[in-house]
Design an enzyme around this catalytic site. Structure first.
Site, PDB file in Angstrom:
ATOM      1  N   PRO A   2      32.407  10.621  -8.590  1.00 26.40           N
ATOM      2  CA  PRO A   2      33.235  11.254  -7.554  1.00 26.40           C
ATOM      3  C   PRO A   2      33.184  10.454  -6.256  1.00 26.40           C
ATOM      4  O   PRO A   2      32.120  10.029  -5.819  1.00 26.40           O
ATOM      5  CB  PRO A   2      32.588  12.636  -7.382  1.00 26.40           C
ATOM      6  CG  PRO A   2      31.868  12.891  -8.664  1.00 26.40           C
ATOM      7  CD  PRO A   2      31.385  11.547  -9.121  1.00 26.40           C
ATOM      8  N   GLU A   3      34.352  10.243  -5.658  1.00 20.20           N
ATOM      9  CA  GLU A   3      34.450   9.496  -4.411  1.00 20.20           C
ATOM     10  C   GLU A   3      34.819  10.460  -3.289  1.00 20.20           C
ATOM     11  O   GLU A   3      34.791  11.679  -3.464  1.00 20.20           O
ATOM     12  CB  GLU A   3      35.464   8.362  -4.582  1.00 20.20           C
ATOM     13  CG  GLU A   3      35.101   7.416  -5.736  1.00 20.20           C
ATOM     14  CD  GLU A   3      36.129   6.330  -5.982  1.00 20.20           C
ATOM     15  OE1 GLU A   3      36.813   5.908  -5.030  1.00 20.20           O
ATOM     16  OE2 GLU A   3      36.266   5.894  -7.148  1.00 20.20           O
TER      17      GLU A   3
END
Length: 276
Positions: A2-3
């Site tokens: 996840p960014e």
């Protein structure tokens, strides 16, 4: 992993459910994912405390508690943080920490590959998380300007792909959004950061902000593991230009999207739109 858009989506989706709730109990199912302090002290720091706010710093999610402690999650590759309403079943088979709230709901941290980390830190201890303390300006923030990007890249002999992935230079970016930003800016990922012209820096700055804003608007990118705070998938994977599309036709020019490695990271680009 996840960014920034995914963590921001999780923050926004969790906040209406858990802000103002009290932590009634904590069940630690895999103690080694708690990095600070020791698991027993970790539980003691957050037990019976109210959640007064949610904050995101780069790829870190911080639950601010009433005793000035931050409950911090770094989801890394396969971590998920999902709200489960009172009486509802939890579908995950990889739960690692379960936080029970005063309304009967649960906040469930699950992680298939167990690379995620948790911390319970007082405000004066946050420096201990080096990646967060040394993080560079985030996209969409006042400090992330084209002038900043130009100064940070000046003279750098690092590949621009690796430069953008360096969290001390730009906070919150990861493989997906860097590939997308470089495509939109028309910059080849193998270019040296210091070789970019002023016009290219300007285009890249605009592209980074655009891909992050679009990712947030689409609720993040889900290929396999990512879920928002309600357990839902993002939709940004349907709007990608290059990431995950190697061997497919470029949406702009029809050239087949190529894949290479830059700094050990799989990298997608269009050989025609991003000439070296």
């Amino acid at each position: 992993m996840p960014e920034m858009p995914e963590i921001e989506t999780i923050r926004r989706s969790l906040e209406p459910h858990i802000r103002g709730r009290k932590i009634e109990n904590v069940e630690v199912l895999l103690a080694r994912q708690i990095k600070w302090p020791e698991p027993e002290a970790f539980v003691a720091r957050i037990l019976q405390e109210d959640i007064v706010g949610l904050e995101r710093i780069g790829k870190y999610l911080l639950l601010q508690l009433s005793n000035q402690v931050s409950l911090i999650f770094h989801l890394r590759m396969t971590g998920q943080l999902v709200y489960v309403a009172a009486g509802a079943a939890d579908a995950s088979h990889h739960n690692r920490v379960i936080i029970y709230l005063d309304d009967g709901a649960r906040l469930v941290f699950s992680d298939t590959r167990t690379f995620g980390t948790l911390y319970a830190m007082h405000q004066d201890e946050l420096w201990r998380i080096r990646g967060m303390a040394e993080m560079g300006p985030e996209p969409l923030s006042e400090k992330f300007t084209a002038e900043y990007l130009a100064a940070a890249a000046a003279g750098r002999k690092t590949r621009i792909k690796s430069f953008l992935l360096d969290q001390s230079k730009v906070g919150g970016l990861g493989n997906i959004y860097v590939d997308e930003a470089l495509f939109l800016a028309g910059v080849h990922p193998m270019r040296l950061a210091g070789s970019l012209t002023g016009d290219e820096i300007q285009r890249l700055h605009e592209a980074v902000n655009r891909v992050i804003a679009d990712g947030i608007a689409d609720g993040g990118t889900t290929f396999r593991d990512y879920r928002d705070g309600n357990g839902g998938k993002g939709s940004h994977q349907d709007n990608l230009f290059v990431y995950g599309r190697d061997g497919e036709a470029c949406k702009r020019c029809g050239t087949l999207i190529a894949k290479t490695k830059v700094g050990g990271r799989g990298t997608r680009f269009c050989p025609s739109c991003q000439k070296i």
